[in-house]
Scaffold this motif. Structure first.
Motif, PDB file in Angstrom:
ATOM      1  N   GLY A 113       0.804  -1.215   0.000  1.00  0.00           N
ATOM      2  CA  GLY A 113       0.000   0.000   0.000  1.00  0.00           C
ATOM      3  C   GLY A 113       0.834   1.261   0.000  1.00  0.00           C
ATOM      4  N   LEU A 114       2.152   1.153   0.228  1.00  0.00           N
ATOM      5  CA  LEU A 114       3.037   2.309   0.158  1.00  0.00           C
ATOM      6  C   LEU A 114       3.053   2.931  -1.237  1.00  0.00           C
ATOM      7  CD1 LEU A 114       6.031   1.003   2.277  1.00  0.00           C
ATOM      8  CD2 LEU A 114       4.572   2.945   2.844  1.00  0.00           C
ATOM      9  N   ALA A 115       2.599   2.181  -2.225  1.00  0.00           N
ATOM     10  CA  ALA A 115       2.488   2.749  -3.571  1.00  0.00           C
ATOM     11  C   ALA A 115       1.528   3.935  -3.572  1.00  0.00           C
ATOM     12  CB  ALA A 115       2.015   1.684  -4.557  1.00  0.00           C
ATOM     13  N   GLY A 116       0.492   3.876  -2.743  1.00  0.00           N
ATOM     14  CA  GLY A 116      -0.420   5.004  -2.626  1.00  0.00           C
ATOM     15  C   GLY A 116       0.258   6.214  -2.021  1.00  0.00           C
ATOM     16  N   GLY A 117       1.137   5.991  -1.059  1.00  0.00           N
ATOM     17  CA  GLY A 117       1.897   7.094  -0.496  1.00  0.00           C
ATOM     18  C   GLY A 117       2.837   7.718  -1.510  1.00  0.00           C
ATOM     19  N   PHE A 118       3.433   6.897  -2.375  1.00  0.00           N
ATOM     20  CA  PHE A 118       4.311   7.433  -3.419  1.00  0.00           C
ATOM     21  C   PHE A 118       3.525   8.326  -4.375  1.00  0.00           C
ATOM     22  CE2 PHE A 118       6.490   7.524  -7.452  1.00  0.00           C
ATOM     23  CZ  PHE A 118       7.821   7.681  -7.093  1.00  0.00           C
ATOM     24  N   TYR A 119       2.286   7.949  -4.683  1.00  0.00           N
ATOM     25  CA  TYR A 119       1.463   8.776  -5.567  1.00  0.00           C
ATOM     26  C   TYR A 119       1.230  10.162  -4.964  1.00  0.00           C
ATOM     27  CZ  TYR A 119      -2.754  10.570  -7.808  1.00  0.00           C
ATOM     28  OH  TYR A 119      -3.676  11.391  -8.424  1.00  0.00           O
ATOM     29  N   SER A 120       0.861  10.211  -3.691  1.00  0.00           N
ATOM     30  CA  SER A 120       0.597  11.497  -3.042  1.00  0.00           C
ATOM     31  C   SER A 120       1.836  12.384  -3.038  1.00  0.00           C
ATOM     32  CB  SER A 120       0.121  11.267  -1.600  1.00  0.00           C
ATOM     33  OG  SER A 120      -1.060  10.505  -1.573  1.00  0.00           O
ATOM     34  N   ALA A 121       2.971  11.818  -2.608  1.00  0.00           N
ATOM     35  CA  ALA A 121       4.192  12.605  -2.535  1.00  0.00           C
ATOM     36  C   ALA A 121       4.722  12.948  -3.928  1.00  0.00           C
ATOM     37  CB  ALA A 121       5.255  11.833  -1.752  1.00  0.00           C
ATOM     38  N   GLY A 122       4.650  11.998  -4.855  1.00  0.00           N
ATOM     39  CA  GLY A 122       5.151  12.246  -6.203  1.00  0.00           C
ATOM     40  C   GLY A 122       4.380  13.328  -6.912  1.00  0.00           C
ATOM     41  N   LEU A 123       3.088  13.383  -6.698  1.00  0.00           N
ATOM     42  CA  LEU A 123       2.289  14.423  -7.335  1.00  0.00           C
ATOM     43  C   LEU A 123       2.680  15.794  -6.799  1.00  0.00           C
ATOM     44  CD1 LEU A 123      -1.342  14.085  -8.371  1.00  0.00           C
ATOM     45  CD2 LEU A 123      -0.654  16.164  -7.217  1.00  0.00           C
ATOM     46  N   GLN A 124       2.929  15.884  -5.493  1.00  0.00           N
ATOM     47  CA  GLN A 124       3.417  17.140  -4.920  1.00  0.00           C
ATOM     48  C   GLN A 124       4.776  17.514  -5.514  1.00  0.00           C
ATOM     49  OE1 GLN A 124       2.346  19.420  -2.349  1.00  0.00           O
ATOM     50  NE2 GLN A 124       4.187  20.520  -3.021  1.00  0.00           N
ATOM     51  N   PHE A 125       5.633  16.536  -5.708  1.00  0.00           N
ATOM     52  CA  PHE A 125       6.982  16.777  -6.213  1.00  0.00           C
ATOM     53  C   PHE A 125       6.952  17.359  -7.627  1.00  0.00           C
ATOM     54  CE2 PHE A 125      11.385  15.005  -7.208  1.00  0.00           C
ATOM     55  CZ  PHE A 125      12.028  15.950  -6.430  1.00  0.00           C
ATOM     56  N   VAL A 126       6.167  16.749  -8.523  1.00  0.00           N
ATOM     57  CA  VAL A 126       6.131  17.250  -9.902  1.00  0.00           C
ATOM     58  C   VAL A 126       5.366  18.569  -9.983  1.00  0.00           C
ATOM     59  CG1 VAL A 126       6.350  14.934 -10.869  1.00  0.00           C
ATOM     60  CG2 VAL A 126       4.077  15.883 -10.515  1.00  0.00           C
ATOM     61  N   THR A 127       4.358  18.741  -9.115  1.00  0.00           N
ATOM     62  CA  THR A 127       3.594  19.985  -9.124  1.00  0.00           C
ATOM     63  C   THR A 127       4.472  21.174  -8.758  1.00  0.00           C
ATOM     64  OG1 THR A 127       1.539  18.839  -8.545  1.00  0.00           O
ATOM     65  CG2 THR A 127       1.644  21.182  -8.076  1.00  0.00           C
ATOM     66  N   SER A 128       5.398  20.972  -7.824  1.00  0.00           N
ATOM     67  CA  SER A 128       6.265  22.066  -7.386  1.00  0.00           C
ATOM     68  C   SER A 128       7.237  22.496  -8.479  1.00  0.00           C
ATOM     69  CB  SER A 128       7.046  21.650  -6.136  1.00  0.00           C
ATOM     70  OG  SER A 128       7.919  20.575  -6.419  1.00  0.00           O
ATOM     71  N   HIS A 129       7.418  21.676  -9.520  1.00  0.00           N
ATOM     72  CA  HIS A 129       8.323  22.010 -10.615  1.00  0.00           C
ATOM     73  C   HIS A 129       7.572  22.380 -11.895  1.00  0.00           C
ATOM     74  CE1 HIS A 129      10.958  19.744  -7.899  1.00  0.00           C
ATOM     75  NE2 HIS A 129      11.973  20.351  -8.478  1.00  0.00           N
ATOM     76  N   ALA A 130       6.245  22.484 -11.833  1.00  0.00           N
ATOM     77  CA  ALA A 130       5.451  22.729 -13.039  1.00  0.00           C
ATOM     78  C   ALA A 130       4.805  24.104 -12.976  1.00  0.00           C
ATOM     79  CB  ALA A 130       4.376  21.653 -13.202  1.00  0.00           C
ATOM     80  N   SER A 131       4.686  24.743 -14.132  1.00  0.00           N
ATOM     81  CA  SER A 131       3.990  26.020 -14.219  1.00  0.00           C
ATOM     82  C   SER A 131       2.495  25.777 -14.378  1.00  0.00           C
ATOM     83  CB  SER A 131       4.512  26.828 -15.414  1.00  0.00           C
ATOM     84  OG  SER A 131       4.279  26.130 -16.621  1.00  0.00           O
ATOM     85  N   SER A 132       1.693  26.779 -14.091  1.00  0.00           N
ATOM     86  CA  SER A 132       0.238  26.627 -14.123  1.00  0.00           C
ATOM     87  C   SER A 132      -0.277  26.296 -15.519  1.00  0.00           C
ATOM     88  CB  SER A 132      -0.439  27.900 -13.611  1.00  0.00           C
ATOM     89  OG  SER A 132      -0.134  28.127 -12.255  1.00  0.00           O
ATOM     90  N   ARG A 133       0.336  26.881 -16.549  1.00  0.00           N
ATOM     91  CA  ARG A 133      -0.193  26.665 -17.897  1.00  0.00           C
ATOM     92  C   ARG A 133       0.077  25.265 -18.421  1.00  0.00           C
ATOM     93  NH1 ARG A 133       3.731  30.630 -21.468  1.00  0.00           N
ATOM     94  NH2 ARG A 133       5.756  29.846 -20.738  1.00  0.00           N
ATOM     95  N   HIS A 134       1.013  24.531 -17.784  1.00  0.00           N
ATOM     96  CA  HIS A 134       1.283  23.144 -18.186  1.00  0.00           C
ATOM     97  C   HIS A 134       0.872  22.153 -17.101  1.00  0.00           C
ATOM     98  CE1 HIS A 134       4.509  25.331 -20.627  1.00  0.00           C
ATOM     99  NE2 HIS A 134       3.648  24.861 -21.517  1.00  0.00           N
ATOM    100  N   MET A 135       0.109  22.611 -16.118  1.00  0.00           N
ATOM    101  CA  MET A 135      -0.193  21.775 -14.968  1.00  0.00           C
ATOM    102  C   MET A 135      -0.936  20.500 -15.360  1.00  0.00           C
ATOM    103  SD  MET A 135       0.113  21.393 -11.743  1.00  0.00           S
ATOM    104  CE  MET A 135       0.612  23.038 -11.257  1.00  0.00           C
ATOM    105  N   GLY A 136      -1.976  20.617 -16.181  1.00  0.00           N
ATOM    106  CA  GLY A 136      -2.756  19.451 -16.567  1.00  0.00           C
ATOM    107  C   GLY A 136      -1.936  18.418 -17.302  1.00  0.00           C
TER     108      GLY A 136
END
Length: 425
Positions: free
Chosen positions: A119-142
């Protein structure tokens, strides 16, 4: 000549860092998703080896999904507090420990303990999404969120890779292969990334109390529910289709699993399409049109094979009506693409409104999806047993998604009217 813009310079810096961060995060999520669903593919071998009944086997299959649901939100809170990168590394190492345990455990209780660790795979999803979001601009977020979400293809690759590994080596070769890859991805993540920008906005409070207060927003609860229904439908069908296709067209389980790939892989990749279109046209429009396409596919797939009796002058003419394998597969592919596009649009909508707490929002999304995915197969089995029709699962999804489309479209129109009324304020 365009004047120099600090914002443009920041976007260029983010694109440069994203070129390193996003591939690593996606590869990590592919491997994590493969670990998450490993028992669903290799379960037949384990069932024979352990000699367990249907109840114990069903619990073994459901435990990683349930554990992922309950670990997603705490992992999201931890990512906000200590940094997404650290939580990602911890989850990968935990999955590596689970794979190592699979090499030595021999009892059902031991496998159940490992299943909880997956189930730690679910934790990786939550943290990984935060990680990529912090490096992405709003216009390319989707688009960025869609590419990361497409890492769920790891669950589909299991349908093809795990049987090959088992056939070439043995069941023990599967966790060994995953262990090696997990350690390699963890090493690359440690060497090629750092903790900078992995906690989002440093000025935003990240206490658990502050994050949980976000749940007071009823609109966000509805968005979590919509995503849970859509993503839960996708995950539950991914688990159910191999057996359905095999029994419907009298195929082997291996052939049914390969046919199910045509649902999982296009559906997972369609998150990129849904996210990119949401950046361009708006997430609401993409979600509505995707759900309409889902209903079209489900309406056709819901009809079971039937016999139409035509009373002629001298005899009764029996007409057999059923979808051939090619058309059945075509509508299943359409359904997968439509569900994936809707997931991409909903994911962008939620994260864009909660960017400073993206990991927590991702945890809530995954919790909702896993909860629905845990309940739907039980409902599928009960309905098929009660009605006696093999396509009852498509009927259930048609009803669920019809209600979701109606409610989402109503909320979307209400938000549009509110934006027009308060334009410029």
């Amino acid at each position: 000549m365009q004047p120099f813009s600090i914002g443009d310079d920041d976007d260029n810096d983010k694109l440069t860092s994203l070129a390193v961060v996003l591939p690593l995060a996606v590869v990590g999520f592919v491997i994590a998703a493969g670990c998450w669903t490993i028992f669903a593919v290799a379960g037949a071998h384990l069932r024979n080896a352990l000699g367990v009944g249907s109840l114990e086997f069903g619990l073994l299959l459901a435990t990683p999904m349930a554990a992922g649901a309950f670990l997603a939100v705490p992992a999201g809170i931890a990512a906000q507090k200590v940094g997404a990168r650290r939580v990602m590394i911890a989850c990968l190492l935990g999955l590596a420990v689970s794979m190592a345990l699979l090499l030595v455990v021999e009892t059902w209780a031991g496998y159940l303990l490992v299943a909880a660790g997956l189930g730690l795979a679910g934790g990786f999803y939550s943290a990984g999404l935060q990680f990529v979001t912090s490096h992405a601009s709003s216009r390319h977020m989707g688009l960025v969120l869609g590419i990361f979400g497409a890492g769920v293809t790891g669950a589909g690759f299991n349908y093809y890779l795990v049987p090959l590994i088992v056939q070439a080596f043995s069941w023990k070769g599967v966790p060994l292969a995953y262990l090696v890859v997990l350690l390699l991805v963890t090493a690359l993540l440690v060497l090629l990334t750092d903790d900078s920008d992995s906690r989002g906005d440093p000025d935003v409070e990240t206490s658990a109390r502050q994050l949980l207060r976000r749940l007071e927003n009823l609109r966000m609860w509805r968005l979590y529910l919509y995503f849970g229904v859509v993503a839960g439908s996708f995950f539950s069908l991914a688990l159910w289709l191999p057996d359905f296709m095999a029994s419907r067209f009298l195929l082997t389980m291996e052939s049914g699993a390969r046919l199910a790939l045509w649902f999982v892989i296009p559906g997972a990749l369609a998150q990129v399409l849904g996210g990119g279109l949401s950046d361009r046209y708006g997430a609401g429009r993409v979600v509505v049109r995707s759900l309409v396409a889902c209903l079209v596919a489900l309406f056709v797939l819901s009809y079971p094979p039937m016999t139409l009796s035509v009373h002629g002058i001298d005899s009764v003419i029996a007409l057999e009506l059923s979808l051939p394998l090619f058309l059945e597969g075509l509508f299943i592919v359409l359904l997968g693409i439509a569900l994936g596009s809707a997931m991409g649009g909903l994911q962008r909508m939620v994260i864009e409104e909660n960017r400073e707490a993206a990991a927590f929002a991702a945890g809530m999304l995954l919790f909702s999806a896993c909860l629905v995915a845990f309940l739907l197969p039980v409902l599928f089995g009960a309905m098929i047993h009660w009605v006696g029709v093999g396509t009852a699962m498509f009927m259930i999804l048609f009803i669920l998604l019809t209600g979701s489309l109606f409610l989402f479209a109503r909320d979307y129109r209400r938000e549009e009217r509110r934006a027009l009324l308060h334009k410029g304020v």
